[in-house]
Scaffold this motif. Structure first.
Motif, PDB file in Angstrom:
ATOM      1  N   ASP A 116       7.856 -84.960  40.902  1.00  0.00           N
ATOM      2  CA  ASP A 116       9.071 -85.756  41.011  1.00  0.00           C
ATOM      3  C   ASP A 116      10.269 -84.836  41.204  1.00  0.00           C
ATOM      4  O   ASP A 116      11.320 -85.014  40.568  1.00  0.00           O
ATOM      5  CB  ASP A 116       9.258 -86.634  39.768  1.00  0.00           C
ATOM      6  CG  ASP A 116       8.539 -87.957  39.944  1.00  0.00           C
ATOM      7  OD1 ASP A 116       8.930 -88.714  40.837  1.00  0.00           O
ATOM      8  OD2 ASP A 116       7.560 -88.197  39.219  1.00  0.00           O
TER       9      ASP A 116
ATOM     10  N   TRP B 126      24.065 -90.494  33.850  1.00  0.00           N
ATOM     11  CA  TRP B 126      22.675 -90.207  34.238  1.00  0.00           C
ATOM     12  C   TRP B 126      22.057 -89.187  33.275  1.00  0.00           C
ATOM     13  O   TRP B 126      20.946 -89.371  32.776  1.00  0.00           O
ATOM     14  CB  TRP B 126      22.650 -89.702  35.679  1.00  0.00           C
ATOM     15  CG  TRP B 126      21.325 -89.174  36.141  1.00  0.00           C
ATOM     16  CD1 TRP B 126      21.008 -87.870  36.370  1.00  0.00           C
ATOM     17  CD2 TRP B 126      20.133 -89.925  36.448  1.00  0.00           C
ATOM     18  NE1 TRP B 126      19.699 -87.758  36.799  1.00  0.00           N
ATOM     19  CE2 TRP B 126      19.136 -89.008  36.860  1.00  0.00           C
ATOM     20  CE3 TRP B 126      19.811 -91.274  36.416  1.00  0.00           C
ATOM     21  CZ2 TRP B 126      17.849 -89.399  37.229  1.00  0.00           C
ATOM     22  CZ3 TRP B 126      18.524 -91.667  36.784  1.00  0.00           C
ATOM     23  CH2 TRP B 126      17.574 -90.735  37.186  1.00  0.00           C
TER      24      TRP B 126
ATOM     25  N   ILE C 252      13.832 -86.270  41.644  1.00  0.00           N
ATOM     26  CA  ILE C 252      14.596 -86.672  40.450  1.00  0.00           C
ATOM     27  C   ILE C 252      15.137 -85.440  39.744  1.00  0.00           C
ATOM     28  O   ILE C 252      16.250 -85.445  39.221  1.00  0.00           O
ATOM     29  CB  ILE C 252      13.714 -87.534  39.511  1.00  0.00           C
ATOM     30  CG1 ILE C 252      13.358 -88.838  40.239  1.00  0.00           C
ATOM     31  CG2 ILE C 252      14.437 -87.843  38.205  1.00  0.00           C
ATOM     32  CD1 ILE C 252      12.468 -89.773  39.446  1.00  0.00           C
TER      33      ILE C 252
ATOM     34  N   THR D  15       9.046 -91.952  35.892  1.00  0.00           N
ATOM     35  CA  THR D  15       8.065 -91.121  36.595  1.00  0.00           C
ATOM     36  C   THR D  15       6.651 -91.360  36.064  1.00  0.00           C
ATOM     37  O   THR D  15       5.733 -90.612  36.394  1.00  0.00           O
ATOM     38  CB  THR D  15       8.398 -89.624  36.425  1.00  0.00           C
ATOM     39  OG1 THR D  15       8.329 -89.312  35.030  1.00  0.00           O
ATOM     40  CG2 THR D  15       9.772 -89.285  36.952  1.00  0.00           C
TER      41      THR D  15
ATOM     42  N   LEU E 261      18.398 -94.804  41.786  1.00  0.00           N
ATOM     43  CA  LEU E 261      18.685 -94.067  40.557  1.00  0.00           C
ATOM     44  C   LEU E 261      20.012 -93.308  40.647  1.00  0.00           C
ATOM     45  O   LEU E 261      20.423 -92.883  41.731  1.00  0.00           O
ATOM     46  CB  LEU E 261      17.552 -93.072  40.267  1.00  0.00           C
ATOM     47  CG  LEU E 261      16.184 -93.694  39.964  1.00  0.00           C
ATOM     48  CD1 LEU E 261      15.122 -92.597  39.846  1.00  0.00           C
ATOM     49  CD2 LEU E 261      16.215 -94.544  38.704  1.00  0.00           C
TER      50      LEU E 261
ATOM     51  N   THR F  43      19.077 -84.585  38.974  1.00  0.00           N
ATOM     52  CA  THR F  43      19.518 -84.220  37.628  1.00  0.00           C
ATOM     53  C   THR F  43      20.287 -82.900  37.647  1.00  0.00           C
ATOM     54  O   THR F  43      21.320 -82.758  36.977  1.00  0.00           O
ATOM     55  CB  THR F  43      18.295 -84.125  36.692  1.00  0.00           C
ATOM     56  OG1 THR F  43      17.598 -85.370  36.772  1.00  0.00           O
ATOM     57  CG2 THR F  43      18.700 -83.859  35.261  1.00  0.00           C
TER      58      THR F  43
END
Lengths: 302, 93
Positions: free
Chosen positions: A162, A204, A165, A218, A34, A169
């Motif tokens: 998660d 992203w 992630i 997710t 990712l 971010t």
């Protein structure tokens, strides 16, 4: 660069020919994780593997120069993108190399189309059915990270299932808004080579804000069951960083998959394909050499 | 192909890549990919592929310029890229 116009998405890809230009070369297909793109492989393992294989690298949907449809970001849907890309390129079967989330895509693809996967290299892959929750709070480096994030004024819910992630971010947001702080933090966490570029970070964030990607990536799953891993009979090389939070997944791969070799990369974290390029390449070459018919050290196929 | 022509090709390819990036930077021999043009690694791939297409050559060996001791170099000027390409083309001629 070439684009594959698939029914629901446009996939950006690059094929690097095998050096010996054999008429029917082996194929290696590489799947990135990712918030990155095909460049993850381009400066590292991909050119090494062209010694004996045609190498295909591509951008997952929403990443790099592939298009960003409003939905379709679950690993199951991305595995279908992979199937369609291979069909488009006329690749019947290939050796797969995948990092991080790309490993979920590759494993799902291999479970759905076992005849199309000759082998798997899975680098620091968290398998959601094995590790459904990945809370950074439980990681032994969490206090150090917390301190660095707090200094940069970033608050992270490290108890989120998660939170990895979420961290990615927050780093992307910082990269766009305060690049100097972001550079320092990225280097603390991932080393100089793991840092996000500004446009990659922006893309992203854009994907998370304008598509259903976060919920789908997710999502609740399960995409497969742990027992399904027994069906992966291809040779598998599971690599995991000594300090990685994905170690539990690697151990399960070793336990469940009949032909899996597990190697722990000493002193490494999640991004060892970048930070330990040469070791990573060496381990992959040895893995391929151990497979019948592959003689990568000699640069020939027999 | 002489160095001036290779430079011209490099400037043209790079200018094409950054055309819609809304940058103020000028394109010249001292222009740096990262510092002046905000190149990221995927842009470098695009640049290499563009050179290969324009020159009708594959495997120009760019990894020798881009990687030192197994790591990406921090930055490159367009002059360095032109000199490298010129040398590679001369070797192949």
């Amino acid at each position: 660069m070439p684009l594959a116009e698939l029914p629901a998405v446009r996939i950006n890809y690059l094929q690097m020919p095998a050096e010996d230009e054999a008429p029917a070369p082996e194929d290696v297909v590489m799947v990135h994780g990712l918030a990155t793109n095909m460049a993850f492989w381009y400066g590292g393992l991909a050119p090494v593997l062209t010694r004996f294989a045609r190498v295909t690298i591509y951008d997952l949907r929403g990443h790099g120069h592939s298009s960003m449809p409003p939905s379709g970001y679950s690993p199951v849907e991305m595995a279908e993108d992979l199937r369609l890309l291979l069909d488009h390129l006329g690749i019947e079967s290939a050796h797969m190399v995948a990092h991080s989330f790309g490993g979920m895509v590759a494993v799902i693809f291999a479970l759905s189309h076992p005849e199309r996967v000759k082998s798997l290299v899975l680098a620091d892959v968290r398998l959601r059915p094995v590790q459904p929750r990945l809370r950074l709070r439980q990681w032994r480096f969490a206090p150090r990270w917390h301190e660095a994030l707090a200094e940069a004024g970033v608050t992270l819910d490290d108890d989120h299932p998660d939170s990895g992630i979420l961290l990615l971010t927050e780093l992307a947001r910082l990269t766009v808004e305060r690049p100097d702080d972001a550079r320092r933090l990225n280097e603390t966490f991932f080393g100089a080579e793991g840092r996000l570029g500004t446009r990659t970070a922006r893309r992203w964030l854009n994907m998370l804000e304008t598509t259903s990607a976060f919920g789908e990536i997710t999502g609740p799953g399960p995409d497969f069951h742990r027992d399904d891993l027994k069906r992966l009979t291809q040779p598998i090389l599971a690599l995991v960083g000594e300090h990685s939070i994905a170690k539990a997944s690697a151990r399960v791969l070793k336990r469940e998959c009949p032909n899996c070799v597990l190697r722990v990369i000493p002193g490494a974290g999640h991004f060892f394909p970048l930070s330990r390029r040469q070791l990573f390449a060496r381990l992959c070459l040895r893995f391929y050499a151990a497979q019948a018919g592959w003689r990568p050290e000699l640069g020939t196929r027999h | 192909m002489d160095l001036a022509k290779v430079q011209e090709l490099v400037f043209e390819v790079v200018a094409g890549l950054v055309a819609d990036w809304d940058l103020d930077a000028e394109i010249g021999a001292t222009t740096r990919l990262v510092a002046n043009l905000e190149f990221e690694s995927i842009d470098i791939i695009q640049m290499v592929v563009a050179f290969e297409e324009r020159l009708q050559r594959r495997n120009l060996g760019f990894e020798k310029l881009l990687m030192v001791d197994g790591r990406y170099v921090d930055d490159l000027s367009l002059g360095q890229i032109a000199a490298f390409l010129h040398q590679r083309l001369a070797v192949a001629a």
